[in-house]
Design a protein around this motif. Structure first.
Motif, mmCIF file in Angstrom:
data_model
loop_
_atom_site.group_PDB
_atom_site.id
_atom_site.type_symbol
_atom_site.label_atom_id
_atom_site.label_comp_id
_atom_site.label_asym_id
_atom_site.label_seq_id
_atom_site.Cartn_x
_atom_site.Cartn_y
_atom_site.Cartn_z
ATOM 1 N N ASP A 191 -38.516 0.383 -39.467
ATOM 2 C CA ASP A 191 -37.333 1.426 -39.562
ATOM 3 C C ASP A 191 -37.258 1.610 -40.856
ATOM 4 O O ASP A 191 -36.885 0.481 -41.907
ATOM 5 C CB ASP A 191 -35.861 1.358 -38.782
ATOM 6 N N GLU A 192 -37.427 2.617 -41.289
ATOM 7 C CA GLU A 192 -37.938 2.706 -42.955
ATOM 8 C C GLU A 192 -36.426 3.228 -43.891
ATOM 9 O O GLU A 192 -36.137 2.353 -44.607
ATOM 10 C CB GLU A 192 -38.170 4.384 -42.876
ATOM 11 N N LYS A 193 -35.611 3.246 -42.667
ATOM 12 C CA LYS A 193 -34.323 3.261 -43.936
ATOM 13 C C LYS A 193 -33.251 1.810 -43.637
ATOM 14 O O LYS A 193 -32.707 1.499 -44.738
ATOM 15 C CB LYS A 193 -33.182 3.924 -42.554
ATOM 16 N N TYR A 194 -33.991 1.378 -42.351
ATOM 17 C CA TYR A 194 -33.633 -0.688 -42.993
ATOM 18 C C TYR A 194 -34.352 -1.289 -43.902
ATOM 19 O O TYR A 194 -33.438 -1.853 -44.797
ATOM 20 C CB TYR A 194 -33.528 -1.298 -41.496
ATOM 21 N N PHE A 195 -35.488 -0.970 -43.648
ATOM 22 C CA PHE A 195 -36.343 -0.650 -45.651
ATOM 23 C C PHE A 195 -35.620 -0.719 -46.738
ATOM 24 O O PHE A 195 -35.582 -1.288 -47.247
ATOM 25 C CB PHE A 195 -37.794 -0.128 -44.664
ATOM 26 N N ALA A 196 -35.289 0.340 -46.638
ATOM 27 C CA ALA A 196 -35.216 0.770 -47.759
ATOM 28 C C ALA A 196 -33.349 0.486 -48.489
ATOM 29 O O ALA A 196 -33.671 -0.341 -49.340
ATOM 30 C CB ALA A 196 -34.203 2.741 -47.646
ATOM 31 N N ARG A 197 -32.718 -0.153 -47.307
ATOM 32 C CA ARG A 197 -31.409 -0.545 -47.685
ATOM 33 C C ARG A 197 -31.566 -2.551 -48.328
ATOM 34 O O ARG A 197 -31.179 -2.244 -49.381
ATOM 35 C CB ARG A 197 -30.440 -0.711 -46.034
ATOM 36 N N GLN A 198 -32.340 -2.522 -47.574
ATOM 37 C CA GLN A 198 -32.737 -4.261 -47.529
ATOM 38 C C GLN A 198 -34.027 -4.142 -49.176
ATOM 39 O O GLN A 198 -32.883 -5.110 -50.540
ATOM 40 C CB GLN A 198 -33.749 -4.780 -46.437
ATOM 41 N N PHE A 199 -34.392 -3.374 -49.578
ATOM 42 C CA PHE A 199 -35.002 -3.079 -50.703
ATOM 43 C C PHE A 199 -34.333 -2.607 -51.766
ATOM 44 O O PHE A 199 -34.545 -3.501 -52.862
ATOM 45 C CB PHE A 199 -36.177 -1.910 -50.477
ATOM 46 N N ARG A 200 -33.205 -1.973 -51.121
ATOM 47 C CA ARG A 200 -32.101 -1.433 -52.804
ATOM 48 C C ARG A 200 -30.997 -2.835 -52.788
ATOM 49 O O ARG A 200 -31.148 -3.183 -54.037
ATOM 50 C CB ARG A 200 -31.523 -0.456 -51.740
ATOM 51 N N GLN A 201 -30.912 -3.744 -51.787
ATOM 52 C CA GLN A 201 -30.379 -5.028 -52.337
ATOM 53 C C GLN A 201 -31.009 -5.651 -52.522
ATOM 54 O O GLN A 201 -30.440 -6.446 -53.282
ATOM 55 C CB GLN A 201 -30.021 -5.442 -50.563
ATOM 56 N N TYR A 202 -31.741 -6.409 -52.731
ATOM 57 C CA TYR A 202 -32.779 -7.042 -53.626
ATOM 58 C C TYR A 202 -32.848 -6.540 -54.519
ATOM 59 O O TYR A 202 -33.500 -7.706 -55.246
ATOM 60 C CB TYR A 202 -34.593 -7.179 -51.759
ATOM 61 N N THR A 203 -33.681 -5.845 -54.853
ATOM 62 C CA THR A 203 -33.610 -4.969 -56.448
ATOM 63 C C THR A 203 -32.787 -4.449 -57.497
ATOM 64 O O THR A 203 -33.401 -4.061 -58.180
ATOM 65 C CB THR A 203 -35.472 -4.311 -56.247
ATOM 66 N N GLY A 204 -31.904 -3.838 -56.748
ATOM 67 C CA GLY A 204 -30.842 -2.802 -57.519
ATOM 68 C C GLY A 204 -31.765 -0.994 -56.800
ATOM 69 O O GLY A 204 -30.955 -0.678 -57.983
ATOM 70 N N TYR A 205 -33.343 -1.283 -56.565
ATOM 71 C CA TYR A 205 -33.695 0.228 -56.763
ATOM 72 C C TYR A 205 -33.923 0.572 -54.902
ATOM 73 O O TYR A 205 -34.063 -0.218 -54.623
ATOM 74 C CB TYR A 205 -34.779 0.515 -57.405
ATOM 75 N N SER A 206 -33.688 1.902 -55.138
ATOM 76 C CA SER A 206 -34.192 2.811 -53.565
ATOM 77 C C SER A 206 -36.199 2.566 -54.206
ATOM 78 O O SER A 206 -36.716 2.634 -55.338
ATOM 79 C CB SER A 206 -33.606 4.028 -53.841
ATOM 80 N N PRO A 207 -36.461 2.684 -52.638
ATOM 81 C CA PRO A 207 -38.090 2.518 -52.803
ATOM 82 C C PRO A 207 -38.597 3.223 -54.484
ATOM 83 O O PRO A 207 -40.003 3.038 -55.265
ATOM 84 C CB PRO A 207 -38.610 2.939 -51.813
ATOM 85 N N MET A 208 -38.310 4.705 -53.916
ATOM 86 C CA MET A 208 -38.482 5.589 -54.818
ATOM 87 C C MET A 208 -38.614 5.524 -56.548
ATOM 88 O O MET A 208 -39.293 5.969 -57.242
ATOM 89 C CB MET A 208 -38.410 7.666 -53.664
ATOM 90 N N GLN A 209 -36.950 5.093 -56.558
ATOM 91 C CA GLN A 209 -36.937 4.826 -57.740
ATOM 92 C C GLN A 209 -37.443 3.967 -58.810
ATOM 93 O O GLN A 209 -37.901 3.655 -59.308
ATOM 94 C CB GLN A 209 -35.445 3.861 -57.742
ATOM 95 N N TYR A 210 -38.015 2.616 -58.273
ATOM 96 C CA TYR A 210 -38.954 1.428 -58.040
ATOM 97 C C TYR A 210 -40.182 2.147 -58.277
ATOM 98 O O TYR A 210 -40.652 1.624 -59.417
ATOM 99 C CB TYR A 210 -38.641 0.565 -57.038
ATOM 100 N N ARG A 211 -41.042 2.919 -57.510
ATOM 101 C CA ARG A 211 -42.213 3.841 -57.437
ATOM 102 C C ARG A 211 -42.358 3.798 -59.331
ATOM 103 O O ARG A 211 -42.886 4.041 -59.754
ATOM 104 C CB ARG A 211 -42.501 4.320 -56.789
ATOM 105 N N GLY A 212 -40.840 4.805 -59.564
ATOM 106 C CA GLY A 212 -41.037 6.024 -60.676
ATOM 107 C C GLY A 212 -41.023 5.032 -62.238
ATOM 108 O O GLY A 212 -40.570 5.600 -62.815
ATOM 109 N N ARG A 213 -40.284 3.633 -61.260
ATOM 110 C CA ARG A 213 -40.755 3.146 -63.187
ATOM 111 C C ARG A 213 -40.718 2.743 -63.528
ATOM 112 O O ARG A 213 -41.220 2.929 -64.660
ATOM 113 C CB ARG A 213 -39.462 1.321 -62.561
ATOM 114 N N VAL A 214 -42.635 2.682 -63.741
ATOM 115 C CA VAL A 214 -43.825 2.839 -64.507
ATOM 116 C C VAL A 214 -44.315 4.084 -65.317
ATOM 117 O O VAL A 214 -44.529 4.624 -64.280
ATOM 118 C CB VAL A 214 -44.636 1.601 -63.642
#
Length: 104
Positions: free
Chosen positions: A81-104
């Motif tokens: 589930d992509e939404k579940y992934f995004a939620r866990q990713f945000r909890q762990y990193t503090g960023y959504s997957p797209m925000q994390y990708r755009g950091r660099v």
């Protein structure tokens, strides 16, 4: 200890294929409760936390080094589930997957 370390190394190397807690406990021929306690005592983190952490670290790597879609990253990290992934990713990193990708 070496059998626990083997299980942890397998999770870190291939988080998308990490066994369920019940399967990991069966591998050591112990109850799930005992497995949880011993694992946390040895490594300072629960088995579930290690599995999630390993999946998110792999996702971070894939987001930074590939052009894969967020859905493809989620699937390659073992999420259905992509939404579940995004939620866990945000909890762990503090960023959504797209925000994390755009950091660099």
């Amino acid at each position: 200890y070496s059998m626990l370390l083997d299980i942890r190394n397998a999770v870190m190397k291939s988080p998308e294929a990490s066994p369920a807690l019940s399967q990991a406990a069966k591998r050591l021929c112990v109850s799930e409760g005992y497995f949880r306690a011993v694992y946390k005592q040895c490594f300072g983190a629960s088995y579930t936390q290690d599995c999630i952490g390993a999946r998110v670290l792999k996702a971070c790597y894939l987001l930074m080094t590939t052009a894969m879609s967020v859905y493809a990253v989620a699937v390659s990290c073992g999420y259905d589930d992509e939404k579940y992934f995004a939620r866990q990713f945000r909890q762990y990193t503090g960023y959504s997957p797209m925000q994390y990708r755009g950091r660099v």
